[in-house]
Design a protein around this motif. Structure first.
Motif, PDB file in Angstrom:
ATOM      1  N   TRP A 177      27.758  48.254  82.205  1.00 33.02           N
ATOM      2  CA  TRP A 177      29.067  48.860  81.983  1.00 33.02           C
ATOM      3  C   TRP A 177      28.952  50.193  81.262  1.00 33.02           C
ATOM      4  N   SER A 178      30.031  50.981  81.397  1.00 31.90           N
ATOM      5  CA  SER A 178      30.182  52.252  80.688  1.00 31.90           C
ATOM      6  C   SER A 178      31.604  52.341  80.160  1.00 31.90           C
ATOM      7  N   ASN A 238      38.704  57.947  78.624  1.00 34.54           N
ATOM      8  CA  ASN A 238      40.100  57.517  78.705  1.00 34.54           C
ATOM      9  C   ASN A 238      40.301  56.049  78.317  1.00 34.54           C
ATOM     10  N   GLY A 239      39.243  55.400  77.828  1.00 38.28           N
ATOM     11  CA  GLY A 239      39.346  54.018  77.374  1.00 38.28           C
ATOM     12  C   GLY A 239      39.075  52.974  78.433  1.00 38.28           C
ATOM     13  N   VAL A 240      38.748  53.386  79.638  1.00 41.31           N
ATOM     14  CA  VAL A 240      38.460  52.460  80.733  1.00 41.31           C
ATOM     15  C   VAL A 240      37.024  51.964  80.618  1.00 41.31           C
ATOM     16  N   LEU A 241      36.848  50.654  80.755  1.00 38.03           N
ATOM     17  CA  LEU A 241      35.507  50.079  80.880  1.00 38.03           C
ATOM     18  C   LEU A 241      35.208  50.016  82.368  1.00 38.03           C
ATOM     19  N   LEU A 242      34.162  50.700  82.777  1.00 38.39           N
ATOM     20  CA  LEU A 242      33.771  50.762  84.177  1.00 38.39           C
ATOM     21  C   LEU A 242      32.509  49.930  84.349  1.00 38.39           C
ATOM     22  N   GLY A 298      34.216  47.206  89.286  1.00 36.61           N
ATOM     23  CA  GLY A 298      35.382  46.648  88.613  1.00 36.61           C
ATOM     24  C   GLY A 298      35.701  47.481  87.371  1.00 36.61           C
ATOM     25  N   GLU A 299      36.934  47.344  86.895  1.00 33.00           N
ATOM     26  CA  GLU A 299      37.370  48.117  85.734  1.00 33.00           C
ATOM     27  C   GLU A 299      38.245  47.250  84.837  1.00 33.00           C
ATOM     28  N   ARG A 341      27.230  54.321  77.345  1.00 38.30           N
ATOM     29  CA  ARG A 341      26.647  53.740  78.558  1.00 38.30           C
ATOM     30  C   ARG A 341      25.727  52.599  78.166  1.00 38.30           C
ATOM     31  N   HIS A 342      25.868  51.509  78.879  1.00 38.19           N
ATOM     32  CA  HIS A 342      25.006  50.350  78.655  1.00 38.19           C
ATOM     33  C   HIS A 342      24.567  49.805  80.011  1.00 38.19           C
TER      34      HIS A 342
END
Length: 63
Positions: free
Chosen positions: A30-31, A35-39, A44-45, A24-25
């Motif tokens: 972003w996090s 599963n490799g997704v940048l949220l 947005g993803e 988590r940043h």
């Protein structure tokens, strides 16, 4: 690959945002999910295969 007891949804799954955050940043907005997704904070993803999912701001405003 997810190592959680109840496996996280895949990046292809409609509920991919329910995966466990592994980094988590919040200062950068972003996090990284298991599963490799940048949220991103704006909803947005960025998927592991490079596809971009646009933020859903219009849904938030309508609600």
């Amino acid at each position: 690959m997810c190592q959680h007891r109840t496996e996280c949804p895949s990046a292809e799954s409609a509920d991919r945002e329910a995966a466990v955050p592994v980094a988590r940043h919040p200062e950068q907005g972003w996090s990284l999910l298991c599963n490799g997704v940048l949220l991103f904070d704006d909803t947005g993803e960025l998927l592991p295969d490079g596809r971009v999912i646009a933020p859903r701001r219009s849904l938030l405003i309508a609600a």
